[in-house]
Design an enzyme around this catalytic site. Structure first.
Site, short mmCIF file in Angstrom:
data_model
loop_
_atom_site.label_atom_id
_atom_site.label_comp_id
_atom_site.label_asym_id
_atom_site.label_seq_id
_atom_site.Cartn_x
_atom_site.Cartn_y
_atom_site.Cartn_z
N HIS A 141 16.69 3.62 -18.14
CA HIS A 141 17.98 3.73 -18.86
C HIS A 141 18.23 2.41 -19.57
O HIS A 141 18.57 1.40 -18.95
CB HIS A 141 19.13 4.01 -17.88
N HIS A 164 19.66 0.42 -23.37
CA HIS A 164 20.26 0.43 -24.71
C HIS A 164 19.57 -0.63 -25.56
O HIS A 164 19.62 -1.81 -25.23
CB HIS A 164 21.76 0.12 -24.63
N LYS A 205 20.66 13.34 -23.25
CA LYS A 205 21.73 12.57 -22.63
C LYS A 205 23.07 13.26 -22.81
O LYS A 205 23.46 13.62 -23.93
CB LYS A 205 21.77 11.18 -23.27
N HIS A 261 25.94 10.82 -17.97
CA HIS A 261 26.93 9.76 -17.72
C HIS A 261 28.02 10.42 -16.88
O HIS A 261 28.83 11.19 -17.38
CB HIS A 261 27.50 9.20 -19.02
N HIS A 314 23.14 5.50 -13.65
CA HIS A 314 23.90 4.32 -13.21
C HIS A 314 24.98 4.66 -12.17
O HIS A 314 26.17 4.45 -12.39
CB HIS A 314 24.52 3.56 -14.39
#
Ligand code: DOR
Ligand code: ZN
Length: 345
Positions: free
Chosen positions: A13, A15, A99, A136, A174
């Site tokens: 994961h 960015h 996602k 998420h 996360h």
């Protein structure tokens, strides 16, 4: 033990952003990691296969010379996502996961999903072809306290989706609570979770006690100490359903240090040193390999990397406090503890 050789890790994961930020942060990950699952929350988001292919090409163009780093691409699920486009992207190996951002949950999530019935057919197709959904996991209901949003998401959204679409493979991203760790443990082979580096180190006091510390603000926000301890137990416990996803999320300092600052901790630079320290403290160094190099590929049905990295223990390692980009500095996550493990080479 003062040296540890393991298969080269992956970050499930990450960015990377775009443009000047991409050029500045990509070497930080490519230095240690073989692959990373790249998040699609650009502005505009990476929604179609064609956009994912273009973004992949921009990442490859920004890669340091001689680096073998491989970006694994994701598509951003919207209520308009087309089954045909998504299936084609999965078939040619262009995308590794999809996602799901609940609309409004976090940075650049405005195009996310509000009405889950509208994505049901897409999810059913993903279940058919085994394409994982990365979630998420926070509700966006403004009446729900921000520290409860993950636990409520499990009951209100995640569990109903998984019941509704049997066989859907899900990664709860996360995770920040004992509730999530326990839910994932009980979820069977189609459910896994990523755990970040920073959530193994900070609790909510680090953000708020004795002054507000924007560089420790991320989403999902860090919770109480008891939850951090549950995450450490999950990460270091050797269970295959938990693996590393750093959620390293660079923002310019100018965007973090303001009245309404952005969420994200930038951990790409020192992640492996921090993790070795955390695992050593738990007398679990021999389980680091599972967490960073083996459990992720097993869930994603990809081979474990064949080359290796060696971690060496010695005098505390100094990492830069900042990474420079053409647009300004990005602060590197400060783990508030000496780091004795460095990556050789
Ligand atoms: O802290 C975070 N930063 N959490 C997210 O979910 C998004 C990320 C970002 O893109 O900055
Ligand atoms: Zn993220």
């Amino acid at each position: 033990m003062d040296s540890l050789t393991i298969p080269r890790p992956d970050d499930w994961h990450l960015h990377l952003r775009d443009g000047a930020m991409l050029r500045a942060v990509l070497p930080e990950t490519a230095r240690h990691f073989a692959r990373a699952l790249v998040m699609p929350n650009l502005v505009p988001p990476v929604v179609t296969a064609a956009q994912a292919a273009d973004y992949r090409d921009r990442i490859l163009a920004a890669k340091p010379l001689n680096s073998k780093f491989r970006p694994l691409m994701t598509l951003y699920l919207t209520e308009e996502t087309q089954v045909r486009d998504l299936r084609a992207a999965a078939e040619i190996g262009l995308v590794t996961a999809v996602k799901l951002y609940p609309a409004g949950a976090t940075t650049n999530s405005a195009s996310g999903v509000s009405d889950f019935a509208k994505v049901r057919r897409v999810l059913e197709n993903m279940a058919q072809i085994g394409l994982p959904l990365c979630v998420h996991g926070e509700v966006t209901d403004p009446t729900i306290d921000i520290f409860d949003r993950e636990a409520v998401f499990i009951d209100r959204v995640l569990d109903p989706i998984r019941r509704d679409v049997p066989g859907l493979r899900v990664v709860m991203e996360h995770i920040t609570t004992r509730d999530a760790a326990d839910y994932v443990r009980a979820g069977g082979p189609d459910l896994a979770a990523t755990i970040t580096t920073h959530h193994l180190v900070i609790n909510r006091n680090h953000i708020l006690a004795g002054g507000i510390r924007p560089h420790y603000y991320c989403l999902p926000v860090a919770k109480r100490e008891e939850h951090r301890l549950a995450l450490v137990a999950a990460a270091t416990g050797g269970e295959a359903c938990f693996f590393l996803g750093t959620d390293s999320a660079p923002h310019l300092d100018a965007a973090k240090l303001m009245p309404c600052g952005c969420a994200g901790c930038f951990t790409a630079t020192n992640t492996l040193s921090i993790l070795a320290e955390v695992f050593e403290r738990e007398a679990a160094l021999e389980r680091l390999e599972g967490f960073v190099s083996r459990h992720g590929p097993a869930f994603y049905r990809l081979p474990v990397n064949t080359d290796t990295v060696t971690l060496i223990k010695g005098e505390p390692v100094a990492y830069p406090a900042l990474i420079a980009t053409d647009d300004g500095p990005v602060t590197v996550f400060d783990p508030m503890m000496p780091l004795h493990w460095r990556v050789a080479g």
